[in-house]
Enzyme design. Structure first.
Site, PDB file in Angstrom:
ATOM      1  N   ASP A  39       0.810  -1.223   0.000  1.00 14.17           N
ATOM      2  CA  ASP A  39       0.000   0.000   0.000  1.00 14.17           C
ATOM      3  C   ASP A  39       0.847   1.278   0.000  1.00 14.17           C
ATOM      4  OD1 ASP A  39      -2.200  -1.710   0.227  1.00 14.17           O
ATOM      5  OD2 ASP A  39      -2.213  -1.584   2.409  1.00 14.17           O
ATOM      6  N   GLU A 215     -11.169  -0.465  -5.101  1.00 14.72           N
ATOM      7  CA  GLU A 215     -10.552   0.310  -4.015  1.00 14.72           C
ATOM      8  C   GLU A 215      -9.354   1.072  -4.569  1.00 14.72           C
ATOM      9  OE1 GLU A 215      -9.301  -2.535  -1.084  1.00 14.72           O
ATOM     10  OE2 GLU A 215      -7.955  -3.578  -2.457  1.00 14.72           O
TER      11      GLU A 215
END
Length: 329
Positions: A39, A215
Protein backbone atom coordinates in the site's frame (compact mmCIF):
# COMPACT_ATOMS: atom_id res chain seq x y z
CA UNK A 1 58.06 -13.24 -9.52
CA UNK A 2 54.40 -12.97 -10.47
CA UNK A 3 53.63 -14.67 -13.80
CA UNK A 4 52.64 -12.35 -16.65
CA UNK A 5 49.41 -14.30 -17.24
CA UNK A 6 48.44 -13.81 -13.58
CA UNK A 7 49.17 -10.08 -13.86
CA UNK A 8 46.93 -9.93 -16.91
CA UNK A 9 44.08 -11.68 -15.08
CA UNK A 10 44.40 -9.40 -12.06
CA UNK A 11 44.53 -6.36 -14.30
CA UNK A 12 41.45 -7.43 -16.21
CA UNK A 13 39.59 -8.13 -12.98
CA UNK A 14 40.59 -4.71 -11.61
CA UNK A 15 39.41 -2.95 -14.76
CA UNK A 16 36.10 -4.84 -14.59
CA UNK A 17 35.66 -3.98 -10.92
CA UNK A 18 36.37 -0.31 -11.54
CA UNK A 19 33.94 -0.27 -14.47
CA UNK A 20 31.28 -1.87 -12.30
CA UNK A 21 31.86 0.66 -9.54
CA UNK A 22 31.63 3.53 -12.03
CA UNK A 23 28.43 2.23 -13.59
CA UNK A 24 25.27 3.97 -12.38
CA UNK A 25 23.34 2.06 -9.73
CA UNK A 26 20.02 0.59 -10.78
CA UNK A 27 16.99 0.12 -8.56
CA UNK A 28 15.70 -3.39 -8.18
CA UNK A 29 12.10 -4.45 -7.66
CA UNK A 30 10.80 -5.20 -5.11
CA UNK A 31 12.49 -2.27 -3.38
CA UNK A 32 12.85 -3.59 0.17
CA UNK A 33 13.83 -7.26 0.21
CA UNK A 34 14.36 -7.30 3.97
CA UNK A 35 10.64 -7.08 4.81
CA UNK A 36 7.18 -7.39 3.29
CA UNK A 37 5.60 -4.02 2.46
CA UNK A 38 2.34 -2.88 0.87
CA UNK A 39 0.00 0.00 0.00
CA UNK A 40 2.57 2.66 -0.99
CA UNK A 41 1.97 6.38 -0.51
CA UNK A 42 4.43 8.95 -1.87
CA UNK A 43 5.48 12.48 -0.96
CA UNK A 44 8.05 14.50 -2.93
CA UNK A 45 9.53 17.16 -0.69
CA UNK A 46 12.67 19.29 -1.08
CA UNK A 47 14.22 17.11 -3.77
CA UNK A 48 13.58 13.87 -1.94
CA UNK A 49 11.03 11.08 -2.38
CA UNK A 50 9.38 9.77 0.79
CA UNK A 51 7.69 6.39 0.47
CA UNK A 52 5.20 5.32 3.16
CA UNK A 53 4.22 1.66 3.34
CA UNK A 54 2.30 -0.71 5.54
CA UNK A 55 4.28 -3.63 6.90
CA UNK A 56 2.91 -7.11 6.27
CA UNK A 57 3.69 -9.37 9.23
CA UNK A 58 1.50 -12.38 8.45
CA UNK A 59 3.16 -15.81 8.86
CA UNK A 60 3.76 -17.94 5.74
CA UNK A 61 0.47 -19.79 6.28
CA UNK A 62 -1.44 -16.66 7.33
CA UNK A 63 -5.06 -16.21 6.30
CA UNK A 64 -5.48 -12.51 7.09
CA UNK A 65 -3.58 -9.23 7.04
CA UNK A 66 -1.33 -8.66 10.04
CA UNK A 67 -0.38 -4.98 9.89
CA UNK A 68 0.50 -3.06 13.05
CA UNK A 69 2.55 -0.09 11.84
CA UNK A 70 3.63 1.98 8.88
CA UNK A 71 7.21 2.52 7.76
CA UNK A 72 8.81 5.36 5.81
CA UNK A 73 11.77 5.27 3.41
CA UNK A 74 13.37 8.11 1.47
CA UNK A 75 15.60 8.49 -1.56
CA UNK A 76 17.39 11.19 -3.52
CA UNK A 77 17.54 9.12 -6.71
CA UNK A 78 14.96 6.27 -6.49
CA UNK A 79 17.82 3.77 -6.26
CA UNK A 80 19.37 4.13 -2.80
CA UNK A 81 16.80 4.15 0.01
CA UNK A 82 17.10 5.17 3.65
CA UNK A 83 14.93 3.35 6.18
CA UNK A 84 13.56 5.87 8.70
CA UNK A 85 11.71 3.25 10.73
CA UNK A 86 8.10 3.51 11.82
CA UNK A 87 6.58 6.99 11.91
CA UNK A 88 3.37 5.70 13.50
CA UNK A 89 1.57 2.60 14.72
CA UNK A 90 -2.15 1.88 14.34
CA UNK A 91 -2.69 1.98 18.10
CA UNK A 92 -1.27 5.52 18.25
CA UNK A 93 -4.85 6.40 17.38
CA UNK A 94 -6.25 5.69 20.84
CA UNK A 95 -9.75 5.25 19.44
CA UNK A 96 -8.54 2.45 17.11
CA UNK A 97 -8.26 -1.26 17.79
CA UNK A 98 -5.47 -1.78 15.23
CA UNK A 99 -4.95 -2.60 11.53
CA UNK A 100 -2.39 -0.30 9.87
CA UNK A 101 -3.95 -0.31 6.41
CA UNK A 102 -3.44 1.98 3.41
CA UNK A 103 -2.49 5.64 3.82
CA UNK A 104 -1.67 8.85 1.98
CA UNK A 105 0.38 11.94 2.82
CA UNK A 106 0.34 15.66 2.06
CA UNK A 107 2.39 18.70 3.02
CA UNK A 108 0.72 22.04 3.63
CA UNK A 109 1.69 25.31 5.29
CA UNK A 110 -0.79 25.97 8.09
CA UNK A 111 -0.41 29.08 10.22
CA UNK A 112 2.91 29.81 8.56
CA UNK A 113 4.31 26.40 9.52
CA UNK A 114 4.95 23.49 7.11
CA UNK A 115 2.92 20.55 8.39
CA UNK A 116 2.71 16.97 7.14
CA UNK A 117 -0.73 15.35 7.17
CA UNK A 118 -0.92 11.55 7.25
CA UNK A 119 -4.35 10.08 6.37
CA UNK A 120 -4.76 6.41 7.02
CA UNK A 121 -7.05 3.44 7.54
CA UNK A 122 -7.50 1.68 10.87
CA UNK A 123 -10.21 -0.43 12.49
CA UNK A 124 -12.29 1.57 14.95
CA UNK A 125 -12.53 0.33 18.54
CA UNK A 126 -16.12 1.40 19.23
CA UNK A 127 -17.77 2.18 15.87
CA UNK A 128 -17.99 -1.15 14.01
CA UNK A 129 -15.90 -1.20 10.86
CA UNK A 130 -12.92 0.64 9.45
CA UNK A 131 -12.28 4.36 9.80
CA UNK A 132 -10.04 7.08 8.39
CA UNK A 133 -7.79 8.95 10.81
CA UNK A 134 -5.48 11.90 10.27
CA UNK A 135 -2.18 12.51 12.04
CA UNK A 136 0.32 15.36 11.79
CA UNK A 137 4.03 15.96 12.14
CA UNK A 138 6.50 18.75 11.48
CA UNK A 139 8.76 16.24 9.73
CA UNK A 140 8.03 13.93 6.79
CA UNK A 141 9.59 11.06 8.72
CA UNK A 142 7.46 11.62 11.81
CA UNK A 143 6.69 10.83 14.48
CA UNK A 144 3.04 11.47 13.61
CA UNK A 145 0.43 12.19 16.25
CA UNK A 146 -3.35 11.97 16.06
CA UNK A 147 -4.56 15.40 14.91
CA UNK A 148 -8.13 15.12 16.17
CA UNK A 149 -8.41 12.59 18.96
CA UNK A 150 -11.20 11.02 16.92
CA UNK A 151 -11.72 9.55 13.47
CA UNK A 152 -12.22 11.81 10.47
CA UNK A 153 -14.53 9.28 8.78
CA UNK A 154 -16.31 6.34 10.44
CA UNK A 155 -18.25 3.47 8.89
CA UNK A 156 -21.60 4.82 10.07
CA UNK A 157 -21.14 8.02 8.05
CA UNK A 158 -21.73 6.20 4.76
CA UNK A 159 -24.59 3.82 4.02
CA UNK A 160 -24.11 2.80 0.38
CA UNK A 161 -23.01 -0.72 1.33
CA UNK A 162 -23.26 -2.92 4.41
CA UNK A 163 -19.62 -4.02 4.42
CA UNK A 164 -17.30 -2.97 7.26
CA UNK A 165 -14.44 -1.88 4.97
CA UNK A 166 -16.17 0.48 2.54
CA UNK A 167 -14.39 3.59 3.94
CA UNK A 168 -10.73 2.68 3.39
CA UNK A 169 -7.74 3.80 1.28
CA UNK A 170 -7.78 7.58 1.78
CA UNK A 171 -6.16 9.62 -1.00
CA UNK A 172 -5.55 13.32 -0.40
CA UNK A 173 -5.11 15.88 -3.18
CA UNK A 174 -4.54 19.63 -2.84
CA UNK A 175 -5.52 21.54 -5.98
CA UNK A 176 -3.79 24.60 -7.40
CA UNK A 177 -6.33 26.91 -5.74
CA UNK A 178 -5.58 25.40 -2.32
CA UNK A 179 -8.75 23.33 -2.04
CA UNK A 180 -8.04 19.88 -0.61
CA UNK A 181 -10.00 16.74 -1.47
CA UNK A 182 -10.11 13.33 0.18
CA UNK A 183 -11.06 10.34 -1.99
CA UNK A 184 -11.70 6.96 -0.36
CA UNK A 185 -13.84 3.83 -0.50
CA UNK A 186 -14.20 0.16 -1.30
CA UNK A 187 -16.86 -1.02 -3.76
CA UNK A 188 -18.24 2.54 -3.80
CA UNK A 189 -15.92 5.48 -4.54
CA UNK A 190 -16.53 8.63 -2.49
CA UNK A 191 -14.91 12.00 -1.89
CA UNK A 192 -15.26 15.03 0.35
CA UNK A 193 -13.66 18.43 0.48
CA UNK A 194 -11.36 19.24 3.40
CA UNK A 195 -11.25 22.51 5.32
CA UNK A 196 -7.99 24.51 5.24
CA UNK A 197 -7.05 22.93 8.57
CA UNK A 198 -6.89 19.59 6.68
CA UNK A 199 -8.42 17.83 9.69
CA UNK A 200 -12.14 18.44 9.05
CA UNK A 201 -14.54 17.68 6.23
CA UNK A 202 -15.89 20.73 4.43
CA UNK A 203 -19.28 19.62 3.16
CA UNK A 204 -21.01 16.35 2.34
CA UNK A 205 -19.51 13.04 1.27
CA UNK A 206 -20.22 12.57 -2.45
CA UNK A 207 -20.44 9.29 -4.36
CA UNK A 208 -18.53 9.01 -7.64
CA UNK A 209 -20.20 6.48 -9.97
CA UNK A 210 -17.31 4.39 -11.31
CA UNK A 211 -18.03 1.06 -13.00
CA UNK A 212 -16.12 -1.93 -11.58
CA UNK A 213 -14.48 0.18 -8.84
CA UNK A 214 -12.89 -1.89 -6.08
CA UNK A 215 -10.55 0.31 -4.01
CA UNK A 216 -7.27 2.29 -3.98
CA UNK A 217 -8.43 5.56 -5.53
CA UNK A 218 -5.63 8.06 -6.21
CA UNK A 219 -5.88 11.55 -7.69
CA UNK A 220 -3.05 13.41 -9.40
CA UNK A 221 -2.70 16.19 -11.98
CA UNK A 222 -0.40 16.28 -15.01
CA UNK A 223 -0.31 19.49 -17.01
CA UNK A 224 -3.98 20.55 -17.27
CA UNK A 225 -5.54 17.11 -16.82
CA UNK A 226 -6.71 15.39 -13.62
CA UNK A 227 -6.17 11.64 -13.35
CA UNK A 228 -8.21 9.45 -11.02
CA UNK A 229 -6.64 5.99 -10.85
CA UNK A 230 -7.97 3.03 -8.91
CA UNK A 231 -8.10 -0.76 -8.60
CA UNK A 232 -10.90 -2.50 -10.45
CA UNK A 233 -12.23 -6.07 -10.34
CA UNK A 234 -10.81 -8.73 -7.98
CA UNK A 235 -8.08 -9.84 -8.47
CA UNK A 236 -7.32 -6.21 -9.09
CA UNK A 237 -5.87 -4.36 -12.05
CA UNK A 238 -5.07 -0.64 -12.17
CA UNK A 239 -7.38 1.53 -14.28
CA UNK A 240 -7.87 5.28 -14.55
CA UNK A 241 -10.17 8.12 -15.53
CA UNK A 242 -9.37 11.64 -16.75
CA UNK A 243 -11.23 14.89 -16.21
CA UNK A 244 -10.99 18.69 -16.35
CA UNK A 245 -11.21 19.18 -12.58
CA UNK A 246 -10.61 17.39 -9.29
CA UNK A 247 -14.24 16.31 -9.26
CA UNK A 248 -14.65 15.40 -12.94
CA UNK A 249 -16.66 14.85 -15.01
CA UNK A 250 -14.68 11.68 -15.60
CA UNK A 251 -13.87 9.76 -18.77
CA UNK A 252 -12.79 6.13 -18.55
CA UNK A 253 -9.33 5.51 -20.07
CA UNK A 254 -8.74 1.81 -19.44
CA UNK A 255 -6.16 -0.38 -17.70
CA UNK A 256 -2.53 0.67 -17.13
CA UNK A 257 -1.25 -2.21 -14.98
CA UNK A 258 -2.27 -5.86 -15.02
CA UNK A 259 -3.26 -7.95 -12.02
CA UNK A 260 -0.63 -9.65 -9.88
CA UNK A 261 0.06 -13.38 -9.85
CA UNK A 262 0.38 -14.13 -6.12
CA UNK A 263 -1.76 -11.46 -4.51
CA UNK A 264 -5.18 -10.17 -5.63
CA UNK A 265 -4.40 -6.57 -4.63
CA UNK A 266 -2.09 -4.01 -6.28
CA UNK A 267 -2.63 -0.45 -4.83
CA UNK A 268 -0.90 2.39 -6.72
CA UNK A 269 0.40 5.91 -6.10
CA UNK A 270 1.51 8.14 -8.99
CA UNK A 271 4.05 10.95 -8.64
CA UNK A 272 6.49 13.19 -10.47
CA UNK A 273 10.15 13.51 -9.50
CA UNK A 274 12.90 15.48 -11.23
CA UNK A 275 10.94 15.83 -14.46
CA UNK A 276 9.85 12.18 -14.76
CA UNK A 277 6.69 10.36 -13.75
CA UNK A 278 6.44 7.16 -11.74
CA UNK A 279 3.99 4.68 -10.26
CA UNK A 280 4.51 2.92 -6.94
CA UNK A 281 2.54 -0.27 -6.36
CA UNK A 282 2.84 -3.65 -4.68
CA UNK A 283 3.13 -7.20 -5.90
CA UNK A 284 4.16 -10.41 -4.08
CA UNK A 285 7.45 -11.21 -5.77
CA UNK A 286 9.70 -11.56 -2.73
CA UNK A 287 10.48 -15.16 -1.71
CA UNK A 288 7.62 -16.39 0.45
CA UNK A 289 5.35 -13.63 -0.81
CA UNK A 290 1.60 -13.96 -1.19
CA UNK A 291 -1.76 -12.33 -0.56
CA UNK A 292 -0.80 -11.19 2.94
CA UNK A 293 2.99 -10.83 2.35
CA UNK A 294 3.40 -8.21 -0.36
CA UNK A 295 6.28 -6.17 -1.83
CA UNK A 296 6.41 -2.51 -2.90
CA UNK A 297 7.95 -1.65 -6.28
CA UNK A 298 8.29 1.39 -8.58
CA UNK A 299 8.14 1.80 -12.37
CA UNK A 300 8.58 4.80 -14.62
CA UNK A 301 5.29 6.02 -16.09
CA UNK A 302 4.94 7.58 -19.54
CA UNK A 303 2.23 9.78 -21.08
CA UNK A 304 1.25 9.64 -24.72
CA UNK A 305 1.02 12.81 -26.80
CA UNK A 306 -2.74 12.97 -26.17
CA UNK A 307 -2.24 12.83 -22.38
CA UNK A 308 -3.26 9.21 -21.93
CA UNK A 309 -1.01 6.89 -19.92
CA UNK A 310 0.85 4.05 -21.58
CA UNK A 311 0.38 0.53 -20.24
CA UNK A 312 3.00 -0.13 -17.53
CA UNK A 313 4.64 -3.56 -17.33
CA UNK A 314 6.08 -4.71 -14.01
CA UNK A 315 9.87 -5.10 -14.13
CA UNK A 316 12.60 -6.52 -11.94
CA UNK A 317 14.99 -3.68 -12.86
CA UNK A 318 12.83 -0.79 -11.67
CA UNK A 319 13.53 2.82 -12.67
CA UNK A 320 16.88 4.19 -13.75
CA UNK A 321 18.65 6.54 -11.31
CA UNK A 322 17.19 10.04 -11.21
CA UNK A 323 19.30 12.00 -8.73
CA UNK A 324 18.34 15.35 -7.24
CA UNK A 325 21.20 17.89 -7.36
CA UNK A 326 22.48 18.58 -3.87
CA UNK A 327 20.41 15.87 -2.23
CA UNK A 328 22.48 13.48 -0.12
CA UNK A 329 21.82 9.97 1.15
Amino acid sequence: MIPTAFKSCVGAALVAALALAAAPAQAANPLFPQRYTADPAVLVDNGRVYLYVGQDEAPPDGKDFVMNEWRVYSSCDLVRWTDHGSPMKALDFRWAKGRAWASDISRRVVGGKPTYFFYTTVEHATVPGFAVGVATSDSPTGPFKDARGSALITNDMTTQTDIAWDDIDPAVFVDDDGQAYLYFGNTVLKFAKLKPTMTELDGPITVVPVKDFTEASYLHKHKDTYYLSYSQHFPEETAYLTGPSATGPWTSRGVIMAKNEKTPTIHQAIFEFNGRSYIAYHNAKLPGGGEFRRSVAIEELHYNADGTIRFIPQTEAGPAPNPSPGCKG
